[in-house]
Design a protein around this motif. Sequence first.
Motif, short mmCIF file in Angstrom:
data_model
loop_
_atom_site.label_atom_id
_atom_site.label_comp_id
_atom_site.label_asym_id
_atom_site.label_seq_id
_atom_site.Cartn_x
_atom_site.Cartn_y
_atom_site.Cartn_z
N ILE A 157 38.00 -40.74 -19.11
CA ILE A 157 38.06 -40.77 -17.64
C ILE A 157 37.65 -42.14 -17.12
O ILE A 157 38.24 -42.66 -16.15
N GLN A 158 36.64 -42.75 -17.75
CA GLN A 158 36.24 -44.10 -17.34
C GLN A 158 37.42 -45.08 -17.46
O GLN A 158 37.61 -45.94 -16.60
N LYS A 159 38.20 -44.93 -18.53
CA LYS A 159 39.36 -45.80 -18.70
C LYS A 159 40.42 -45.51 -17.64
O LYS A 159 41.07 -46.43 -17.10
N LEU A 160 40.62 -44.23 -17.33
CA LEU A 160 41.63 -43.85 -16.35
C LEU A 160 41.27 -44.32 -14.94
O LEU A 160 42.15 -44.59 -14.13
N SER A 162 39.87 -47.11 -14.18
CA SER A 162 40.27 -48.52 -14.06
C SER A 162 41.76 -48.71 -14.29
O SER A 162 42.36 -49.66 -13.78
N SER A 163 42.39 -47.80 -15.06
CA SER A 163 43.84 -47.90 -15.34
C SER A 163 44.47 -46.51 -15.23
O SER A 163 44.69 -45.83 -16.24
N PRO A 164 44.75 -46.07 -14.01
CA PRO A 164 45.23 -44.69 -13.79
C PRO A 164 46.52 -44.34 -14.53
O PRO A 164 46.76 -43.16 -14.80
N SER A 169 44.97 -43.22 -22.59
CA SER A 169 43.73 -42.63 -22.09
C SER A 169 43.95 -41.22 -21.58
O SER A 169 43.10 -40.33 -21.76
N ARG A 170 45.12 -40.99 -20.96
CA ARG A 170 45.44 -39.64 -20.49
C ARG A 170 45.56 -38.69 -21.67
O ARG A 170 45.05 -37.56 -21.65
N ALA A 171 46.20 -39.15 -22.74
CA ALA A 171 46.35 -38.31 -23.94
C ALA A 171 44.98 -38.05 -24.59
O ALA A 171 44.71 -36.94 -25.09
N PRO A 211 38.98 -26.98 -15.98
CA PRO A 211 40.38 -26.75 -15.61
C PRO A 211 41.29 -27.66 -16.42
O PRO A 211 40.92 -28.77 -16.80
N PRO A 212 42.49 -27.19 -16.73
CA PRO A 212 43.43 -28.04 -17.49
C PRO A 212 43.75 -29.30 -16.71
O PRO A 212 43.88 -29.31 -15.49
N ASN A 213 43.85 -30.39 -17.43
CA ASN A 213 44.09 -31.69 -16.80
C ASN A 213 45.45 -32.20 -17.26
O ASN A 213 45.67 -32.44 -18.43
N GLY A 214 46.34 -32.38 -16.33
CA GLY A 214 47.67 -32.77 -16.74
C GLY A 214 48.15 -34.06 -16.24
O GLY A 214 47.62 -34.80 -15.56
#
Length: 214
Positions: A157-160, A162-164, A169-171, A211-214
């Motif tokens: 999440i910290q990476k996301l 800064s880089s959404p 990072s999402r994976a 909750p699931p995060n997609g």
Amino acid sequence: MSAVATDDRAPRLGRPDRPTAWYRRRGVLWGAGIAVFVGAAVLSDLPQRTSRSGQIASAVTLVKQINSDVSPCAYAVQEAVSIEAQLTGGTLSSANRAQVPALLNDDQNACAFTNSSINDLANLQPPGIAGGKYLGDAVSSATLWTSSDALGAVEAIQKLVSSPTDAASRARLLRFESLMATDRTAVMTAVSSATRVLGASLPTVSLPVLPPNG
């Protein structure tokens, strides 16, 4: 001529001293003392039978300690997931957005071994009682849930933040959330097994369902 007074306590000539009784000899007494000491030590090392109520009390105490140790990380990872969801959904205010890096840093520390609670959790020793093996499994899975799964999720999440759009990072976040669900189930299953063996209800381990995060 007056008779010479004699001391009846003095040994009489021509009669040997009476030997000391065997049970009063120094060597025998010393040996008996050692035997008593060793015997007491051996008895103290023998496993003591614990009553059923004592076993249940030990199990309840351990599960409560697990809950106490996982609590900071459980709160932290829920906060981190909530922050990420609000950022993705565009519902986080500008004022709160400025606090995100510091909040996530605190969340990361809450799930790392730099936190004394995580160290305490990893070092918990299950009691030697019926169902103790299952309680040890619960400790191991709870330690994975916090120090590996939840920590990995917070770092992703910290990476996301800064880089959404970072797909890697999402994976990573999705993978760690899946591991959290797996290890949470393992903890609950282990405690349920201990409950069955003891024949008594134990507290539920307070690991949140994310909750699931997609």
